[in-house]
Design a protein around this motif. Structure first.
Motif, short mmCIF file in Angstrom:
data_model
loop_
_atom_site.label_atom_id
_atom_site.label_comp_id
_atom_site.label_asym_id
_atom_site.label_seq_id
_atom_site.Cartn_x
_atom_site.Cartn_y
_atom_site.Cartn_z
N LYS A 81 71.16 -20.73 -13.75
CA LYS A 81 71.83 -20.29 -12.52
C LYS A 81 71.87 -21.41 -11.49
CE LYS A 81 70.59 -15.43 -12.97
NZ LYS A 81 69.70 -14.36 -12.47
N ILE A 82 70.77 -22.11 -11.35
CA ILE A 82 70.70 -23.21 -10.38
C ILE A 82 71.66 -24.32 -10.76
CG2 ILE A 82 69.20 -25.04 -9.49
CD1 ILE A 82 66.92 -22.94 -9.65
N VAL A 83 71.68 -24.68 -12.04
CA VAL A 83 72.57 -25.75 -12.51
C VAL A 83 74.02 -25.32 -12.37
CG1 VAL A 83 73.26 -27.10 -14.53
CG2 VAL A 83 70.83 -26.80 -14.00
N LYS A 129 75.09 -25.62 -8.83
CA LYS A 129 75.31 -27.01 -8.44
C LYS A 129 76.62 -27.53 -9.03
CE LYS A 129 73.18 -29.05 -6.07
NZ LYS A 129 73.36 -29.34 -4.64
N ILE A 130 76.94 -27.13 -10.26
CA ILE A 130 78.22 -27.54 -10.86
C ILE A 130 79.38 -26.99 -10.03
CG2 ILE A 130 79.75 -27.17 -12.87
CD1 ILE A 130 77.16 -27.30 -14.60
N GLU A 156 83.81 -27.91 -6.23
CA GLU A 156 84.44 -27.65 -4.93
C GLU A 156 84.63 -28.95 -4.16
OE1 GLU A 156 83.38 -25.23 -0.88
OE2 GLU A 156 82.84 -24.29 -2.78
N LYS A 157 83.63 -29.81 -4.19
CA LYS A 157 83.74 -31.11 -3.52
C LYS A 157 84.85 -31.96 -4.15
CE LYS A 157 78.96 -31.45 -1.94
NZ LYS A 157 77.68 -32.16 -2.07
N ILE A 158 84.93 -31.93 -5.48
CA ILE A 158 85.98 -32.68 -6.19
C ILE A 158 87.35 -32.17 -5.77
CG2 ILE A 158 87.04 -33.07 -8.46
CD1 ILE A 158 84.14 -33.16 -9.59
N ASN A 159 87.51 -30.84 -5.74
CA ASN A 159 88.80 -30.26 -5.34
C ASN A 159 89.17 -30.67 -3.92
OD1 ASN A 159 89.10 -29.00 -7.82
ND2 ASN A 159 88.20 -27.08 -7.10
#
Length: 132
Positions: free
Chosen positions: A85-87, A90-91, A96-99
């Motif tokens: 869940k944590i990973v 983070k993915i 979202e940052k990439i988009n």
């Protein structure tokens, strides 16, 4: 590998500065170290492994707050579903940052390729053009 390290040896071993180690102690990521007879801080192999873990996870994009949660809840040594869940979270954050960066790049390319080739005279003209 030795059993006991002073802060200078720790700095060399991990290629970080003293302030980073002290900060990790201050915020609770690293336990208050024992002191030798002269009052100098001494660190163990376990301390080195904890700091290595912090540095690795930090490089993966986790904040110190997130790392603190992972360490204090011992999630990384616990349930594999919690780790997943944590990973996954983070993915999703990275995607979202990439988009957002891709959208910014498209806008900059539009400015470079179109607006700068036209005779736009000011910010007001750019704003009007971008809304089209």
């Amino acid at each position: 590998m030795k059993d006991i390290y002073n802060i200078g040896e720790l700095v060399k071993e991990l290629n970080i500065n003293k302030e980073t180690i002290r900060y990790y102690e201050k915020i609770g990521l690293l336990s208050e170290p024992k002191k030798d007879e002269n009052g100098y801080r001494i660190y163990s192999k376990k301390d080195i492994e904890i700091i290595r873990f912090i540095l690795i996870v930090k490089n993966l994009g986790f904040s110190l707050r997130e790392i603190s949660i992972l360490m204090h809840d011992e999630i990384l040594c616990g349930n594999i579903e919690d780790i997943k869940k944590i990973v996954e979270s983070k993915i999703n954050e990275v995607n979202e940052k990439i988009n957002n960066l891709e959208e910014t790049k498209k806008l900059l390319e539009k400015v470079k390729g179109t607006i700068l080739s036209k005779n736009i005279e000011g910010c007001e003209d750019i704003e009007i053009y971008l809304k089209k």
